[in-house]
Design an enzyme around this catalytic site. Structure first.
Site, mmCIF file in Angstrom:
data_model
loop_
_atom_site.group_PDB
_atom_site.id
_atom_site.type_symbol
_atom_site.label_atom_id
_atom_site.label_comp_id
_atom_site.label_asym_id
_atom_site.label_seq_id
_atom_site.Cartn_x
_atom_site.Cartn_y
_atom_site.Cartn_z
ATOM 1 N N PRO A 1 0.784 -1.240 0.000
ATOM 2 C CA PRO A 1 0.000 0.000 0.000
ATOM 3 C C PRO A 1 0.819 1.295 0.000
ATOM 4 O O PRO A 1 0.257 2.378 0.075
ATOM 5 C CB PRO A 1 -0.772 -0.110 1.309
ATOM 6 C CG PRO A 1 0.209 -0.798 2.225
ATOM 7 C CD PRO A 1 1.005 -1.749 1.367
ATOM 8 N N TYR A 2 2.162 1.214 -0.072
ATOM 9 C CA TYR A 2 2.968 2.423 0.040
ATOM 10 C C TYR A 2 2.666 3.414 -1.079
ATOM 11 O O TYR A 2 2.465 4.611 -0.829
ATOM 12 C CB TYR A 2 4.460 2.087 0.040
ATOM 13 C CG TYR A 2 5.346 3.285 0.253
ATOM 14 C CD1 TYR A 2 5.437 3.876 1.513
ATOM 15 C CD2 TYR A 2 6.069 3.854 -0.795
ATOM 16 C CE1 TYR A 2 6.235 4.988 1.726
ATOM 17 C CE2 TYR A 2 6.867 4.955 -0.589
ATOM 18 C CZ TYR A 2 6.957 5.525 0.662
ATOM 19 O OH TYR A 2 7.737 6.634 0.869
ATOM 20 N N GLY A 3 2.622 2.927 -2.323
ATOM 21 C CA GLY A 3 2.344 3.817 -3.446
ATOM 22 C C GLY A 3 1.027 4.556 -3.297
ATOM 23 O O GLY A 3 0.981 5.787 -3.389
#
Length: 247
Positions: free
Chosen positions: A154-156
């Site tokens: 989920p970083y992006g």
């Protein structure tokens, strides 16, 4: 200049806090561990360390209140606290996983820190800035390519969301005396977010120190009124020359 830097105990946050303190700014840096924040702050001139969990409204409110009291106000917020893909997949750069393999609790943890955290801290401090006649907010971001890179859920999405949040904040605050700008390194940087099996500096990765010059400039008189800009640290000098050459 009185500056609050979230996530200031390491990486980009520490580099920015160090650069600001070196110029004479009064800096409050935060981390989830108050003891660690105090220890790191002790190594910087005139700095103070505070515990803050950006995911928790009560923690944010208390830390902002203490920072405001200790510094005698806050002129600039640097929204930097975040966690990376290592918390989801320790080998994300060499063995990426599909989004369907990401546990929901890991997804929420990253979003809560990187997106909701920016919102909660800015929401807490903006009314104070408005009441005091102005202020500056700098939201730390990443390259657009990181936001849609395979294996980066989920970083992006968290960073895409925080960048969208920043642009809306800038729109909401236009003309109020509180400015909002985005700042990003311009490439993968040597911080604790890199996986342990990836080589550090010397193999094309940036030093966190790249963030120093642009954040110091954003805290300067020259940056008064600069609003809704997206500044890439690696291209900062050229960006500044281009800006200064505008009629």
């Amino acid at each position: 200049m009185k500056v609050l830097v979230t996530g200031g105990t390491s990486g980009l946050g520490l580099a920015m806090a160090s650069a600001l303190a070196a110029t004479g700014a009064s800096v409050a840096l935060t981390g989830r561990s108050g003891e660690r924040a105090e220890s790191v702050a002790a190594g910087l001139p005139g700095a103070t360390g505070l515990a803050m969990d950006v995911r928790d409204e009560t923690s944010v409110a208390g830390a902002v209140d203490r920072a405001w009291s200790r510094l005698g106000g806050i002129d600039m917020l640097v929204n930097n606290a975040g966690i990376g893909m290592r918390t989801v997949n320790p080998h994300f750069m060499t063995a990426p996983r599909g989004f369907w393999e990401v546990p929901s609790d890991a997804f929420r943890a990253v979003i809560d820190t990187n997106l909701t955290g920016y919102f909660l801290v800015a929401r807490e401090i903006t009314p104070r800035m408005l009441a005091s006649g102005g202020g500056r907010i700098v939201n730390i971001s990443v390259n657009h390519s990181t936001m849609h890179r395979a294996g980066f859920v989920p970083y992006g999405p968290s960073r895409a969301g925080s960048e969208a949040l920043s642009r809306v904040m800038a729109a909401d605050l236009r003309g109020t005396g509180v400015t909002v700008n985005l700042l990003l390194p311009g490439g993968a940087t040597v911080t604790g977010m890199l996986p342990p099996d990836v080589a550090a500096e010397g193999q094309g990765y940036l030093s966190p120190a790249v963030m120093g010059p642009p954040v110091v400039w954003l805290a300067s008189d020259d940056a008064a009124g600069v609003h809704d800009e997206r500044i890439v640290a690696t291209g900062f000098e050229q960006w500044l020359r281009d800006r200064q050459s505008r009629p």
